[in-house]
Design a protein around this motif. Structure first.
Motif, mmCIF file in Angstrom:
data_model
loop_
_atom_site.group_PDB
_atom_site.id
_atom_site.type_symbol
_atom_site.label_atom_id
_atom_site.label_comp_id
_atom_site.label_asym_id
_atom_site.label_seq_id
_atom_site.Cartn_x
_atom_site.Cartn_y
_atom_site.Cartn_z
ATOM 1 N N LYS A 41 -1.521 -37.579 0.198
ATOM 2 C CA LYS A 41 -1.794 -38.314 0.824
ATOM 3 C C LYS A 41 -1.580 -40.471 0.119
ATOM 4 O O LYS A 41 -1.626 -40.800 0.885
ATOM 5 C CB LYS A 41 -3.322 -38.281 0.234
ATOM 6 C CG LYS A 41 -4.453 -37.224 0.532
ATOM 7 C CD LYS A 41 -5.192 -37.143 0.435
ATOM 8 C CE LYS A 41 -6.098 -36.088 1.012
ATOM 9 N NZ LYS A 41 -7.747 -35.673 1.011
ATOM 10 N N THR A 42 -1.010 -39.393 -1.640
ATOM 11 C CA THR A 42 0.268 -40.591 -1.833
ATOM 12 C C THR A 42 0.783 -41.738 -1.153
ATOM 13 O O THR A 42 1.443 -41.631 -1.632
ATOM 14 C CB THR A 42 0.291 -40.010 -3.484
ATOM 15 O OG1 THR A 42 -1.258 -39.710 -4.014
ATOM 16 C CG2 THR A 42 0.555 -41.515 -4.581
ATOM 17 N N LEU A 43 2.217 -40.468 -1.020
ATOM 18 C CA LEU A 43 3.293 -40.808 -0.833
ATOM 19 C C LEU A 43 3.278 -41.164 0.619
ATOM 20 O O LEU A 43 4.418 -41.620 1.432
ATOM 21 C CB LEU A 43 4.369 -39.347 -0.690
ATOM 22 C CG LEU A 43 4.031 -39.104 -2.216
ATOM 23 C CD1 LEU A 43 5.049 -37.867 -2.316
ATOM 24 C CD2 LEU A 43 5.343 -40.408 -3.034
ATOM 25 N N ALA A 44 2.379 -40.815 1.695
ATOM 26 C CA ALA A 44 2.577 -40.478 3.006
ATOM 27 C C ALA A 44 0.775 -40.917 3.669
ATOM 28 O O ALA A 44 -0.248 -40.381 4.067
ATOM 29 C CB ALA A 44 3.013 -39.554 3.591
ATOM 30 N N PRO A 45 0.595 -41.753 3.133
ATOM 31 C CA PRO A 45 -0.870 -42.673 3.215
ATOM 32 C C PRO A 45 -1.323 -42.522 4.954
ATOM 33 O O PRO A 45 -2.415 -42.628 5.305
ATOM 34 C CB PRO A 45 -1.523 -43.332 1.935
ATOM 35 C CG PRO A 45 0.118 -44.391 2.554
ATOM 36 C CD PRO A 45 0.732 -43.409 2.300
ATOM 37 N N TRP A 46 0.198 -43.206 5.744
ATOM 38 C CA TRP A 46 -0.407 -44.381 7.014
ATOM 39 C C TRP A 46 -0.666 -41.721 7.889
ATOM 40 O O TRP A 46 -0.474 -42.575 8.805
ATOM 41 C CB TRP A 46 1.046 -44.493 7.450
ATOM 42 C CG TRP A 46 2.456 -43.135 7.003
ATOM 43 C CD1 TRP A 46 2.621 -42.210 8.450
ATOM 44 C CD2 TRP A 46 3.415 -43.480 6.058
ATOM 45 N NE1 TRP A 46 3.559 -42.102 7.843
ATOM 46 C CE2 TRP A 46 3.822 -42.819 6.328
ATOM 47 C CE3 TRP A 46 2.453 -44.683 4.846
ATOM 48 C CZ2 TRP A 46 4.941 -42.525 5.194
ATOM 49 C CZ3 TRP A 46 4.249 -43.842 3.913
ATOM 50 C CH2 TRP A 46 4.768 -43.114 4.472
ATOM 51 N N ARG A 47 -0.508 -41.094 7.199
ATOM 52 C CA ARG A 47 -0.525 -39.628 8.441
ATOM 53 C C ARG A 47 -1.929 -39.962 8.519
ATOM 54 O O ARG A 47 -2.683 -39.711 8.214
ATOM 55 C CB ARG A 47 -0.478 -37.884 7.653
ATOM 56 C CG ARG A 47 -0.162 -37.451 8.428
ATOM 57 C CD ARG A 47 -0.338 -36.121 7.261
ATOM 58 N NE ARG A 47 -0.047 -34.964 8.175
ATOM 59 C CZ ARG A 47 0.793 -34.099 8.368
ATOM 60 N NH1 ARG A 47 2.309 -35.052 8.765
ATOM 61 N NH2 ARG A 47 1.015 -33.261 9.293
ATOM 62 N N GLY A 48 -1.852 -39.440 9.675
ATOM 63 C CA GLY A 48 -3.056 -39.370 10.872
ATOM 64 C C GLY A 48 -3.996 -40.614 11.162
ATOM 65 O O GLY A 48 -4.989 -40.985 11.726
#
Length: 275
Positions: free
Chosen positions: A266-273
């Protein structure tokens, strides 16, 4: 919205506590009954706790107080865990260093992916325990064979996740940055890797799970110190309470690691989803 979340959190915690209490109660009842015989095959939660405490302290053996030993097999339980975590960390590190670049190459170049894809699937389909015999023959009974067994367990999911991530990137995104003058290296570092990162992290979570399920097999031969080796040895010596304590430590540690990886994702790829 904040009020709803604050209400849900205590309810979720309460549900977990109630479930845990039910499990402990059922466990206690089974261990106290004659369902499993003899009784030492079904130690109670209290006996498992005593074995856990004993494994993390100095205690006398042999019925006398003049001889005191350190934990189990000369190490505290947490020291066994740290050694296993170090082995898993090295194995995962090698799997990431090899699997991510290979997955990027296989995803970018379809002919290369078609050539090596069956071999990655072959490694994925074989239980890691099948490798242990020749790994010991090749690398000996020390840490090298154990680390390579963990590499073989973690490598396929990381590679396959990277391939899926690359193939999920739209071709028009790559063409757009190329028309702006980006080099192939810039395409990979500025577009491909960020877009593939969520899939890589998901593959890493799967790989960590595979590594934990493999750690006992990796430590079957000369696995002490090591939490998997201690779990196996204590089981063969009918120290079932200690074996269950080791299994619980392995399970709770795996849950904690997965939680850390989910937070990292969630921190490194907050754009997921997100659309």
């Amino acid at each position: 919205m904040a009020t709803t979340l604050s209400v849900r959190a205590p309810r979720g915690l309460l549900l977990h506590l109630l479930t845990f209490a039910v499990v402990l109660t059922a466990w206690t009842l089974v261990s106290a009954s004659d369902v499993v015989s003899p009784a030492y095959l079904a130690p109670s939660p209290l006996e498992v706790w005593d074995a856990f405490v004993r494994a993390n302290s100095y205690h006398p053996i042999g019925g006398g107080v003049d001889r005191v030993v350190r934990g189990e097999e000369g190490y505290f339980l947490w020291e066994h865990l740290v050694v296993s975590l170090r082995r898993i960390g090295i194995g995962l590190g090698i799997a990431v260093v090899v699997g991510v670049p290979l997955g990027l190459a296989m995803g970018l170049f379809r002919s290369f992916g078609a050539l090596l894809g069956p071999y990655v699937d072959f490694l994925r389909s074989i239980p890691p325990l099948a490798y242990i015999g020749f790994l010991v023959a090749w690398f000996g009974i020390y840490d090298t064979s154990k680390v390579w067994l963990l590499v073989l367990a973690a490598f396929p999911p990381i590679t396959l996740a990277t391939i899926n991530g690359v193939r999920g990137v739209r071709e028009d995104q790559l063409n757009a940055v190329r028309t702006l003058g980006a080099s192939q290296r810039q395409v990979i570092t500025h577009v491909l890797l960020p877009a593939t990162l969520p899939d890589i992290l998901s593959g890493l979570r799967v790989a960590v799970g595979f590594a934990w399920t493999t750690v006992v097999a990796a430590e079957l031969v000369n696995g002490l110190p090591g939490i998997g080796g201690l779990a196996y040895l204590s089981g063969t010596q009918n120290k079932i309470a200690l074996s269950i304590a080791c299994i619980l430590v392995i399970g709770f540690t795996a849950i904690a690691l997965d939680a850390v990886l989910r937070i990292s994702e969630k921190t490194l790829a907050p754009w997921r989803g997100k659309a």
